[in-house]
Design a protein around this motif. Sequence first.
Motif, PDB file in Angstrom:
ATOM      1  N   SER A  47       3.715  23.175  29.792  1.00 44.57           N
ATOM      2  CA  SER A  47       2.823  23.403  30.375  1.00 44.57           C
ATOM      3  C   SER A  47       1.717  23.376  32.084  1.00 44.57           C
ATOM      4  O   SER A  47       1.189  23.986  32.200  1.00 44.57           O
ATOM      5  CB  SER A  47       1.881  21.726  29.974  1.00 44.57           C
ATOM      6  OG  SER A  47       1.931  21.977  28.235  1.00 44.57           O
ATOM      7  N   THR A 102       2.058  27.263  32.870  1.00 46.02           N
ATOM      8  CA  THR A 102       1.214  27.788  32.032  1.00 46.02           C
ATOM      9  C   THR A 102      -0.001  27.686  33.196  1.00 46.02           C
ATOM     10  O   THR A 102      -0.968  28.682  33.421  1.00 46.02           O
ATOM     11  CB  THR A 102       1.099  27.978  30.850  1.00 46.02           C
ATOM     12  OG1 THR A 102       0.269  26.690  30.902  1.00 46.02           O
ATOM     13  CG2 THR A 102       2.247  28.809  30.432  1.00 46.02           C
ATOM     14  N   GLN A 111      -2.929  32.315  29.586  1.00 44.79           N
ATOM     15  CA  GLN A 111      -1.700  31.826  28.758  1.00 44.79           C
ATOM     16  C   GLN A 111      -0.489  32.516  27.932  1.00 44.79           C
ATOM     17  O   GLN A 111       0.618  32.256  28.107  1.00 44.79           O
ATOM     18  CB  GLN A 111      -1.617  30.420  28.054  1.00 44.79           C
ATOM     19  CG  GLN A 111      -0.777  29.042  28.266  1.00 44.79           C
ATOM     20  CD  GLN A 111      -0.940  28.227  27.244  1.00 44.79           C
ATOM     21  OE1 GLN A 111      -1.607  28.539  25.996  1.00 44.79           O
ATOM     22  NE2 GLN A 111      -1.248  27.227  27.683  1.00 44.79           N
ATOM     23  N   GLY A 112      -1.480  33.270  27.303  1.00 46.25           N
ATOM     24  CA  GLY A 112      -0.180  34.207  26.602  1.00 46.25           C
ATOM     25  C   GLY A 112       0.521  34.867  26.947  1.00 46.25           C
ATOM     26  O   GLY A 112       1.576  35.114  26.822  1.00 46.25           O
ATOM     27  N   THR A 165       8.160  29.344  15.845  1.00 49.41           N
ATOM     28  CA  THR A 165       7.172  29.504  14.738  1.00 49.41           C
ATOM     29  C   THR A 165       6.266  28.750  14.767  1.00 49.41           C
ATOM     30  O   THR A 165       6.466  26.758  14.642  1.00 49.41           O
ATOM     31  CB  THR A 165       7.162  30.806  14.204  1.00 49.41           C
ATOM     32  OG1 THR A 165       8.442  30.995  13.840  1.00 49.41           O
ATOM     33  CG2 THR A 165       5.849  30.667  12.833  1.00 49.41           C
ATOM     34  N   THR A 203       2.036  25.570  19.595  1.00 50.80           N
ATOM     35  CA  THR A 203       2.551  26.409  21.223  1.00 50.80           C
ATOM     36  C   THR A 203       1.721  25.335  22.249  1.00 50.80           C
ATOM     37  O   THR A 203       2.329  24.251  22.326  1.00 50.80           O
ATOM     38  CB  THR A 203      -0.160  26.211  20.408  1.00 50.80           C
ATOM     39  OG1 THR A 203      -0.143  24.981  20.390  1.00 50.80           O
ATOM     40  CG2 THR A 203      -0.387  27.246  19.634  1.00 50.80           C
ATOM     41  N   VAL A 204       1.359  26.411  23.274  1.00 48.48           N
ATOM     42  CA  VAL A 204       1.524  25.597  24.930  1.00 48.48           C
ATOM     43  C   VAL A 204      -0.277  24.272  25.005  1.00 48.48           C
ATOM     44  O   VAL A 204      -0.527  24.977  25.351  1.00 48.48           O
ATOM     45  CB  VAL A 204       1.909  26.037  25.604  1.00 48.48           C
ATOM     46  CG1 VAL A 204       2.015  25.580  26.806  1.00 48.48           C
ATOM     47  CG2 VAL A 204       3.114  27.065  25.230  1.00 48.48           C
ATOM     48  N   ARG A 249      -2.102  22.711  27.466  1.00 51.30           N
ATOM     49  CA  ARG A 249      -2.495  22.961  28.606  1.00 51.30           C
ATOM     50  C   ARG A 249      -3.258  22.202  29.628  1.00 51.30           C
ATOM     51  O   ARG A 249      -3.483  21.174  28.904  1.00 51.30           O
ATOM     52  CB  ARG A 249      -3.940  23.899  28.870  1.00 51.30           C
ATOM     53  CG  ARG A 249      -4.291  24.275  30.559  1.00 51.30           C
ATOM     54  CD  ARG A 249      -3.570  25.655  31.302  1.00 51.30           C
ATOM     55  NE  ARG A 249      -2.943  26.586  30.508  1.00 51.30           N
ATOM     56  CZ  ARG A 249      -3.719  27.712  30.884  1.00 51.30           C
ATOM     57  NH1 ARG A 249      -5.083  27.616  31.437  1.00 51.30           N
ATOM     58  NH2 ARG A 249      -4.351  29.034  30.068  1.00 51.30           N
ATOM     59  N   ARG A 294       7.590  18.766  22.904  1.00 51.07           N
ATOM     60  CA  ARG A 294       5.683  18.232  23.004  1.00 51.07           C
ATOM     61  C   ARG A 294       5.914  17.222  22.480  1.00 51.07           C
ATOM     62  O   ARG A 294       5.708  15.541  22.240  1.00 51.07           O
ATOM     63  CB  ARG A 294       5.297  19.641  21.914  1.00 51.07           C
ATOM     64  CG  ARG A 294       4.122  18.947  22.066  1.00 51.07           C
ATOM     65  CD  ARG A 294       2.634  19.618  21.546  1.00 51.07           C
ATOM     66  NE  ARG A 294       0.878  19.413  21.798  1.00 51.07           N
ATOM     67  CZ  ARG A 294      -0.179  19.973  21.024  1.00 51.07           C
ATOM     68  NH1 ARG A 294       0.264  20.909  20.942  1.00 51.07           N
ATOM     69  NH2 ARG A 294      -1.492  19.634  21.591  1.00 51.07           N
TER      70      ARG A 294
END
Length: 800
Positions: free
Chosen positions: A340, A343, A353-354, A369, A372-373, A375, A664
């Motif tokens: 996080s 990025t 970010q991608g 899968t 997501t990250v 921010r 996470r």
Amino acid sequence: MPSLVLPLADPGADLATVGGKGASLARAARAGLPVPPGFHVTTAAYRLGADPFPAALADEIRAAYAELGSPAVAVRSSATAEDLPGLSFAGQQDTVLDVRDADAVLDAVRRCWASLDNERAVAYRERAGITHAEMGVVVQELVDADAAGVLFTADPVTGEDRVLVDAAWGLGEAVVGGLVTPDSIVADPVTGAVRERRTADKQVMTVRAAGGTREVPVPEDKRRAPVLDDAQVAELVALGRRVAALYGGPTDIEWALAGGRFALLQARPVTTVRDDPWNDSRGRDHLWTNGNLGEAVPGTITPLTWSFLQIFTRHAMATSAMPGFEAYGRIGGRAYMDLSMATAIAGLVGLPQGPAVKLMGTAFGRLPTGVTVPRAEIDRRAAWRALLPTVRNLVRTVRRDTPRMAAYLSGNAANCAELQERIGRMDAADLRRCWSSELGPLLDRASDMLQSGARSDPRALLGGHRLAEKLLGADAAALTAGTDLESLGPVVGLARVERGELDAADYLRRWGHRSPREFEIAQPRPAEIPGWVDAELARMRATGTGAAELLDRRLADRRAAWARLAREHPGKVRRVRTALDRWAVAATNRERTRSEVVRVFGVLRTWALRAGSVTGLGDDVVYLDLEELLTALGGAPPSADLVASRRRTFAAYDALPPYPAVIRGAFAPFAWAADPARRADLFVEGAPAAPPPEGAITGFPGAAGVVEGTVRVLASVAEGASLQRGEILVTTVTNVGWTPLFPQVAAVVTDVGAPLSHAAIVARELGIPAVVGCGDATTRLRTGDRVRVDGGAGTVIKTL
């Protein structure tokens, strides 16, 4: 003459005078907590009367009992090694309940004294390393409890912030003695609101009886009824908060309820609670990964090693180590990258970010899968102020050091050896000067050189094989076979020793600093272990494998691959050769400069061990940070409690299984480890542990090739003796310390890794199929499974 009997709340009732339990109850009584009235028979009385029982002592006890009102009392042992922060001694010595006259009180005191030397108490003290203890005795008015139980102000297994209450009918002995299954309640530590409640079928209860206590059946209307209602739980939790505040931390209390009022019978620090101090995941919704950094620094990190690693990261990973914007940290004492933050910093220079996540994936591994990250929320202006000078300094460092790299690489080993030899003769003052004048600058320079080695040609390092792979597919990996990569050094060196081209001493001078946990100051290097080279050669002979044969075969593959390229794409040969030559230079610089950083960490270990010797701290130096160690060298050693606490914390973390590759949010390592449904690849705070996916195990294509074989799951390189030739090695992560095992395996599969990881690089050079960064391979595979590994596709499929 020391006092033989003291009032319960007497200010002089300390640990040495009245024992652990007595001192605890005296403290609670002085604070106005609801402790039943009573008195202490002191340790001085024990020393005086443990064998004879002087009349004067008996008279003092009788007088104190009469002053109490001659009620029914509980007579409790209180040893000086009891109810301590690290040792509870729960159940090791005697308690006598419902004692009803003065003569019986004297007998009960004698019984408590005698229990100090019972077999279980002596064994407990021996395990704890306690060589001496004395006994105080607490005499308290017995609470004729309607209900009783225990309360923990924090979860003693996981350390979570929640109150646990066990409650049963009658006196508390049925609960603490395990005679009844009590009601179990989980409550909010602040409001006291009930979060969870399990009401048990309570079949027996302890009650007062003539001459003591006895167990009787619980009346039918109470067996399945809750012992405490919600309001009583809230009142009890409030009492627990007061006790925890008094003791300054998580507390275990025994309580009783009589006539609608709660009484505090006993309180002690929670001795089994898992403290979680080295955890940067708490308090923020960030995404963390142990790819790359976890490969370099696997396992739990001691405080001294962490101090050195922070210096290292400021130089070798400058943009990830800006003060206030660090993109790395510790989770449960182990190293993780903060994607996080990384990025967010990349976003400052316009990288969305991608694409940032995709670019970082080559070094840190892919995300599961659906993950997501989030921010990181940062002050962009402050971040820019930190980033601009960092980038300017990074560019200057790379420009300065790249031309000097060859000289540095040729001379660092001799410099380190000479410094290590001098450190062995230094006193405390010399060691302090050595850090500031020589060793600190040596670490700075080595780390700068690694940054230069890794960044001097990043495009070649990341994309050097791209054209070759487009033209030749899986055969492209053979084009660079035989490159002088430092990761291959240990295994190639052993092959040369086996052939008589190199002796053991030369091997250890070149590669004796490389090992599975080579950055950890607490871990010995192969060069320090007598007979290490002979043992490795014996293992290689026993399996009938050797790196030399693999490398010879791989060089033949190289000639064939170049011939195919010339035959099929003659106009592209020069372009491919130029790209791969650039890759070889970049990869060699990256690997050799990293090896020299590890060599410097070996010097740091020598310095730390010498510091432990001259200060008398011994191996405990690794549980200090750098500033604390320098202070100790200046003549101000740390407290024994500090060192003992950190040693316990390290051991508790180190006993846990490998953490998930991706985390996470806030991660509680002990709670995760206790969850039978835990996943090894992913943890998301607040989300249930979903079962791992079915079907193929997928990861990065590490090294091309397809092979079927039998799985061997290894938790550490120390288990390598069980590895059989031709098996498929499955493990969490590998680094250069694992390299000697590679020649005997058919394929390598790892949970952690990326295309630039150690496993991928070495496997490609040796021509061994590899799938890296799978996340959950060690969870889904077991030793003995039959699998098909496709290194080019990045898949592992069970065949049986």
